[in-house]
Enzyme design. Structure first.
Site, PDB file in Angstrom:
ATOM      1  N   ASP A 198       1.143  -1.151   0.583  1.00 41.59           N
ATOM      2  CA  ASP A 198       0.815   0.102   0.286  1.00 41.59           C
ATOM      3  C   ASP A 198       0.990   1.244   0.457  1.00 41.59           C
ATOM      4  O   ASP A 198       1.704   1.549   0.125  1.00 41.59           O
ATOM      5  CB  ASP A 198      -0.621  -0.257   1.519  1.00 41.59           C
ATOM      6  CG  ASP A 198      -2.397   1.465   1.490  1.00 41.59           C
ATOM      7  OD1 ASP A 198      -2.753   0.601   0.133  1.00 41.59           O
ATOM      8  OD2 ASP A 198      -1.825   1.975   1.585  1.00 41.59           O
ATOM      9  N   GLU A 229       2.363   4.967  -0.368  1.00 42.44           N
ATOM     10  CA  GLU A 229       1.881   6.684  -0.325  1.00 42.44           C
ATOM     11  C   GLU A 229       2.717   7.235  -1.011  1.00 42.44           C
ATOM     12  O   GLU A 229       3.899   7.027  -1.556  1.00 42.44           O
ATOM     13  CB  GLU A 229       1.893   6.792   1.049  1.00 42.44           C
ATOM     14  CG  GLU A 229       1.587   6.154   2.692  1.00 42.44           C
ATOM     15  CD  GLU A 229      -0.176   6.239   2.433  1.00 42.44           C
ATOM     16  OE1 GLU A 229      -0.748   7.277   2.101  1.00 42.44           O
ATOM     17  OE2 GLU A 229      -0.413   4.966   2.474  1.00 42.44           O
ATOM     18  N   ASP A 256      -1.952   1.329  -6.896  1.00 40.82           N
ATOM     19  CA  ASP A 256      -0.694   1.146  -6.951  1.00 40.82           C
ATOM     20  C   ASP A 256       0.386   0.308  -7.938  1.00 40.82           C
ATOM     21  O   ASP A 256       0.568   0.994  -8.382  1.00 40.82           O
ATOM     22  CB  ASP A 256      -0.779   0.335  -5.406  1.00 40.82           C
ATOM     23  CG  ASP A 256      -1.560   0.961  -4.132  1.00 40.82           C
ATOM     24  OD1 ASP A 256      -0.435   1.451  -3.443  1.00 40.82           O
ATOM     25  OD2 ASP A 256      -2.071   0.371  -3.936  1.00 40.82           O
ATOM     26  N   HIS A 269      -4.061   5.120   6.549  1.00 34.38           N
ATOM     27  CA  HIS A 269      -2.901   6.317   5.107  1.00 34.38           C
ATOM     28  C   HIS A 269      -2.132   6.763   5.437  1.00 34.38           C
ATOM     29  O   HIS A 269      -0.780   7.408   4.954  1.00 34.38           O
ATOM     30  CB  HIS A 269      -3.845   8.075   5.028  1.00 34.38           C
ATOM     31  CG  HIS A 269      -4.947   8.063   4.581  1.00 34.38           C
ATOM     32  ND1 HIS A 269      -5.279   7.163   3.267  1.00 34.38           N
ATOM     33  CD2 HIS A 269      -6.516   8.310   5.191  1.00 34.38           C
ATOM     34  CE1 HIS A 269      -6.189   7.159   3.108  1.00 34.38           C
ATOM     35  NE2 HIS A 269      -6.954   8.097   3.862  1.00 34.38           N
ATOM     36  N   ASP A 278      -1.855   0.611   7.183  1.00 35.90           N
ATOM     37  CA  ASP A 278      -2.422   0.208   6.518  1.00 35.90           C
ATOM     38  C   ASP A 278      -2.149  -1.473   5.726  1.00 35.90           C
ATOM     39  O   ASP A 278      -2.817  -2.501   4.743  1.00 35.90           O
ATOM     40  CB  ASP A 278      -2.923   0.939   4.547  1.00 35.90           C
ATOM     41  CG  ASP A 278      -3.398   2.325   4.952  1.00 35.90           C
ATOM     42  OD1 ASP A 278      -4.175   2.532   6.602  1.00 35.90           O
ATOM     43  OD2 ASP A 278      -3.671   3.213   4.644  1.00 35.90           O
TER      44      ASP A 278
END
Length: 195
Positions: free
Chosen positions: A13, A15, A105, A168, A173
């Site tokens: 995941d 960011e 992603d 987040h 996550d």
């Protein structure tokens, strides 16, 4: 291409930079986490985690959303260094498949940035399972629109699981998505990898 049961799932995941004036095509990965779940034991057996130095400054909105500060990424390696490290890490887990929450992603973010920076992207990052699809396929009643997965928090709630850590944060996550995937396996979902 035949599909076999995966031995491991690699939850990812990202960011990325975000905020006013940063369009989707200009975003840069700033956190690159991978959480490894061994399917036979339903246990997290390994993690890969690093911040990634972007070419632009982290905006206050991005820090507020992700908790990631400019100081955290300032001395982090760029994606050109992180990507080969992540590939080598993932390749240790034969017969594995990436699991993401949505397709952004690996369908959008990584291809856009690697193309923009002229980086080669290993085939290990070119197949994945969207955990929302797995959730909808597994959960009774999730096939109707009102019961479909609406995001990580919604899936956690539906499964009676608590969100742990900061929403987040890429690593938090990923750990929470791992909990969802483990529950789906317990309910009979089979993660498969094409070989």
């Amino acid at each position: 291409m035949p599909a076999i049961k995966a031995k491991y799932i690699l939850i990812l995941d990202f960011e990325a930079t975000c905020g006013e004036g940063i369009g989707n095509h200009n975003q840069e990965i700033i956190e690159f986490p991978i959480v490894v779940v061994e399917i036979a034991t339903l246990k997290v057996v390994d993690e890969f985690h690093t911040y990634v130095k972007p070419t632009t400054q982290i905006l206050p909105f991005c820090t507020e959303l992700t908790g990631i500060t400019q100081e955290q990424v300032e001395n982090a390696p760029p994606l050109s260094q992180v990507l080969p490290q992540a590939e080598a890490f993932a390749k240790k887990y034969q017969h594995s498949v990436f699991v993401t929450c949505g397709d952004w992603d690996l369908k959008t973010m990584l291809p856009l940035q690697t193309e923009r920076e002229n980086l080669s992207r290993d085939s290990v990052f070119q197949q994945w399972v969207n955990v929302k699809v797995a959730f909808n396929d597994t959960m009774e009643g999730a096939r109707s629109k009102q019961n479909r997965a609406k995001g990580m928090k919604g899936m956690l709630n539906a499964l009676g699981l608590e969100l742990v850590g900061r929403h987040h944060s890429g690593i938090d996550d990923s750990r929470n998505i791992a909990k969802i995937a483990i529950e789906l396996i317990k309910k009979g979902y089979v993660f498969r990898v094409n070989i």
